[in-house]
Write an enzyme that holds these catalytic residues in place. Structure first.
Site, PDB file in Angstrom:
ATOM      1  N   ARG A  90       0.818  -1.204   0.000  1.00 21.27           N
ATOM      2  CA  ARG A  90       0.000   0.000   0.000  1.00 21.27           C
ATOM      3  C   ARG A  90       0.856   1.259   0.000  1.00 21.27           C
ATOM      4  NH1 ARG A  90      -2.872   1.257   5.458  1.00 21.27           N
ATOM      5  NH2 ARG A  90      -4.561  -0.151   4.876  1.00 21.27           N
ATOM      6  N   TYR A  91       1.939   1.221   0.749  1.00 19.64           N
ATOM      7  CA  TYR A  91       2.810   2.394   0.884  1.00 19.64           C
ATOM      8  C   TYR A  91       4.051   2.209   0.020  1.00 19.64           C
ATOM      9  CZ  TYR A  91       0.031   3.438   5.085  1.00 19.64           C
ATOM     10  OH  TYR A  91      -0.981   3.725   5.963  1.00 19.64           O
ATOM     11  N   ARG A  94       7.195   0.042   1.975  1.00 21.23           N
ATOM     12  CA  ARG A  94       7.042  -1.116   2.861  1.00 21.23           C
ATOM     13  C   ARG A  94       5.874  -1.998   2.437  1.00 21.23           C
ATOM     14  NH1 ARG A  94       5.432   3.666   4.560  1.00 21.23           N
ATOM     15  NH2 ARG A  94       3.920   4.011   6.217  1.00 21.23           N
ATOM     16  N   CYS A 103      -3.740 -18.071  14.287  1.00 22.54           N
ATOM     17  CA  CYS A 103      -3.138 -17.487  15.483  1.00 22.54           C
ATOM     18  C   CYS A 103      -3.367 -18.428  16.656  1.00 22.54           C
ATOM     19  CB  CYS A 103      -3.798 -16.154  15.807  1.00 22.54           C
ATOM     20  SG  CYS A 103      -3.456 -14.873  14.608  1.00 22.54           S
ATOM     21  N   CYS A 107      -8.770 -13.734  17.816  1.00 27.29           N
ATOM     22  CA  CYS A 107      -9.442 -12.576  18.402  1.00 27.29           C
ATOM     23  C   CYS A 107     -10.782 -12.375  17.711  1.00 27.29           C
ATOM     24  CB  CYS A 107      -8.594 -11.326  18.215  1.00 27.29           C
ATOM     25  SG  CYS A 107      -6.964 -11.473  18.977  1.00 27.29           S
ATOM     26  N   CYS A 110     -10.882  -9.527  15.067  1.00 26.78           N
ATOM     27  CA  CYS A 110      -9.814  -9.557  14.059  1.00 26.78           C
ATOM     28  C   CYS A 110     -10.226  -8.883  12.750  1.00 26.78           C
ATOM     29  CB  CYS A 110      -9.429 -11.011  13.772  1.00 26.78           C
ATOM     30  SG  CYS A 110      -8.154 -11.166  12.506  1.00 26.78           S
ATOM     31  N   ARG A 112      -8.963  -9.490   9.946  1.00 27.85           N
ATOM     32  CA  ARG A 112      -8.936 -10.484   8.859  1.00 27.85           C
ATOM     33  C   ARG A 112      -9.720 -11.731   9.261  1.00 27.85           C
ATOM     34  NH1 ARG A 112      -2.945  -9.211   8.554  1.00 27.85           N
ATOM     35  NH2 ARG A 112      -2.901  -7.267   7.380  1.00 27.85           N
ATOM     36  N   ASP A 266     -11.375  -1.223  12.871  1.00 26.52           N
ATOM     37  CA  ASP A 266     -11.714  -1.195  11.447  1.00 26.52           C
ATOM     38  C   ASP A 266     -13.171  -1.602  11.254  1.00 26.52           C
ATOM     39  OD1 ASP A 266      -9.138  -0.437  10.550  1.00 26.52           O
ATOM     40  OD2 ASP A 266      -8.434  -2.500  10.786  1.00 26.52           O
ATOM     41  N   ASP A 303      -7.461   3.679  10.175  1.00 30.45           N
ATOM     42  CA  ASP A 303      -7.063   3.099   8.901  1.00 30.45           C
ATOM     43  C   ASP A 303      -8.230   3.361   7.954  1.00 30.45           C
ATOM     44  OD1 ASP A 303      -5.250   1.835   7.297  1.00 30.45           O
ATOM     45  OD2 ASP A 303      -5.061   0.072   8.596  1.00 30.45           O
ATOM     46  N   LYS A 310      -3.277   5.080   6.902  1.00 33.08           N
ATOM     47  CA  LYS A 310      -3.559   5.416   8.304  1.00 33.08           C
ATOM     48  C   LYS A 310      -3.446   6.923   8.508  1.00 33.08           C
ATOM     49  CE  LYS A 310      -1.646   1.103  10.164  1.00 33.08           C
ATOM     50  NZ  LYS A 310      -1.144   0.515   8.894  1.00 33.08           N
TER      51      LYS A 310
HETATM   52  C1  LIG Z   1      -0.134  -0.282   8.763  1.00 31.89           C
HETATM   53  C2  LIG Z   1       0.374  -0.794   7.504  1.00 31.89           C
HETATM   54  C3  LIG Z   1       1.738  -0.711   7.190  1.00 31.89           C
HETATM   55  C4  LIG Z   1       2.771  -0.176   8.150  1.00 31.89           C
HETATM   56  O1  LIG Z   1       2.545   1.139   8.495  1.00 31.89           O
HETATM   57  P1  LIG Z   1       3.519   1.865   9.510  1.00 31.89           P
HETATM   58  O2  LIG Z   1       2.801   3.150   9.753  1.00 31.89           O
HETATM   59  O3  LIG Z   1       4.825   1.998   8.825  1.00 31.89           O
HETATM   60  O4  LIG Z   1       3.617   1.000  10.727  1.00 31.89           O
HETATM   61  C5  LIG Z   1       2.153  -1.162   5.952  1.00 31.89           C
HETATM   62  N1  LIG Z   1       1.274  -1.670   5.057  1.00 31.89           N
HETATM   63  C6  LIG Z   1      -0.039  -1.753   5.327  1.00 31.89           C
HETATM   64  C7  LIG Z   1      -0.954  -2.323   4.304  1.00 31.89           C
HETATM   65  C8  LIG Z   1      -0.538  -1.337   6.573  1.00 31.89           C
HETATM   66  O5  LIG Z   1      -1.836  -1.451   6.844  1.00 31.89           O
END
Ligand SMILES: *Cc1c(COP(=O)(O)O)cnc(C)c1O
Length: 342
Positions: A90-91, A94, A103, A107, A110, A112, A266, A303, A310
């Site tokens: 998404r970002y 990362r 798990c 939970c 959850c 998911r 969520d 989120d 986020k």
């Molecule tokens: C939360 C999340 C991250 C990590 O976000 P950080 O703010 O760096 O902790 C990365 N990818 C997705 C899809 C997320 O939901």
């Protein structure tokens, strides 16, 4: 089998077994468990003091999970953001790699929950994806809980990831320190230590989860030089009161865990009864900020639906007139701050 594997195998997955410990209406809950499986580790079960308490709410099935809540099963559009199964991108820098689909304790809230127990996918394509995408410098191992994998399998994944030159950091998101503290063996910690820089984000939601066992688990990870963060989910009836949240955040620091995020729940199907208002979330953050250490004050984030990312939420927006900012301090006083003229 290692001790933690025995604990895992002794987890409660059937209502008959749960009924031996606690009063539950098996008839009423059967359809819930058929739809959303139950699993509670012996350790987590032991923390329940009585029906409806904060531990109970998190792990015992509830007929409200089947209410017609009109919530989507995948509000964060994780499917759309998956270039391949088991990887969410998404970002820019990362990705999330889903390395297991279960798990130790499932939970009830959850995000998911509709994907629990789906067959494992090979992580090989995910590793190749990261290899090809040089912008990815941070990978988050999630699931499910990555620590349900045996040490050897987990190490095989870490080894492959560490061969990728542009991948700088590895994070493991796990609730095992809370629900299956036996899992955090000295052997596991020694193994993880070989793959630094490695961060572990765990998931405590209530002060009752901070026990000698969970504290020991965190100490073993911290002693291996692993930075520990915590992600809490804001849950009605569990931690939606400022006093509870403050105690949790302060206690986490005493076990060497740094609060990282408080997540607004969520909008996930089957979890509507846990929803807390944003207004209450902001009140909680206001009760922390300035009133206790900055170290004990995580970001409160929503989120956004549709995988839009986020957003950190802060009480009281900043006001400005010309080059003067009007800023509210933790006691509610508005103080002027002159900015530079640039
Ligand atoms: C939360 C999340 C991250 C990590 O976000 P950080 O703010 O760096 O902790 C990365 N990818 C997705 C899809 C997320 O939901």
């Amino acid at each position: 089998m290692e001790r933690w594997q025995h604990s895992l195998a002794a987890s409660i997955t059937g209502l008959e077994k749960l009924a031996k410990h606690h009063p539950v209406n098996e008839e009423a809950l059967r359809p819930v468990v058929d739809r959303y499986p139950m699993r509670i580790t012996p350790h987590y079960l032991k923390l329940i003091k009585g029906p409806g308490d904060p531990i109970w709410l998190q792990c015992v099935p509830d007929s409200r999970e089947l209410a017609e809540d009109d919530l989507p099963t995948d509000p964060l559009d994780e499917e759309r953001l998956s270039p391949l199964p088991g990887l969410i991108h998404r970002y820019p820098d990362r990705v999330v790699l889903l390395v297991s689909s279960s798990c130790p304790t499932l939970c009830r809230f959850c995000m998911r929950k509709s994907k629990t127990g789906t067959p494992p996918v090979s992580i090989e394509p995910g590793v190749k994806y990261i290899e090809r995408n040089r912008a990815v410098r941070d990978v988050i191992l999630s699931g499910g809980d990555p620590l349900v994998l045996p040490d050897e399998e987990l190490e095989a994944i870490l080894k492959k990831l560490r061969k990728i030159p542009h991948l700088e950091i590895i994070r493991i998101n796990t609730r095992s320190p809370v629900t299956l503290p036996d899992r955090i063996t000295v052997r596991l910690s020694r193994m993880l230590k070989r793959y630094h820089p490695l961060y572990v984000n765990t998931h405590f939601n209530h002060p009752l989860e901070i026990t000698p066992e969970s504290s020991g688990a965190c100490a073993r990870l911290a002693d291996a030089g692993i930075s520990l963060g915590n992600q809490t989910v804001l849950l009605k009836g569990v931690n939606d009161k400022p006093e509870v949240m403050k105690e949790l955040m302060q206690k986490l620091l005493t076990i060497r865990v740094r609060p990282y995020y408080i997540h607004q729940t969520d909008l996930v199907k089957g979890t509507g009864h846990f929803r807390t208002s944003v207004k209450q979330g902001l009140k909680i953050i206001a009760s922390l900020r300035g009133h206790t250490s900055g170290l004990a004050t995580p970001h409160y984030v929503i989120d956004l639906p549709g995988g839009k990312g986020k957003v950190p939420m802060l009480p009281d927006g900043v006001k400005r007139r010309g080059r003067t900012f009007f800023l509210r301090n933790y006691q509610g006083e508005v103080v002027e701050y002159p900015d530079t003229g640039e």
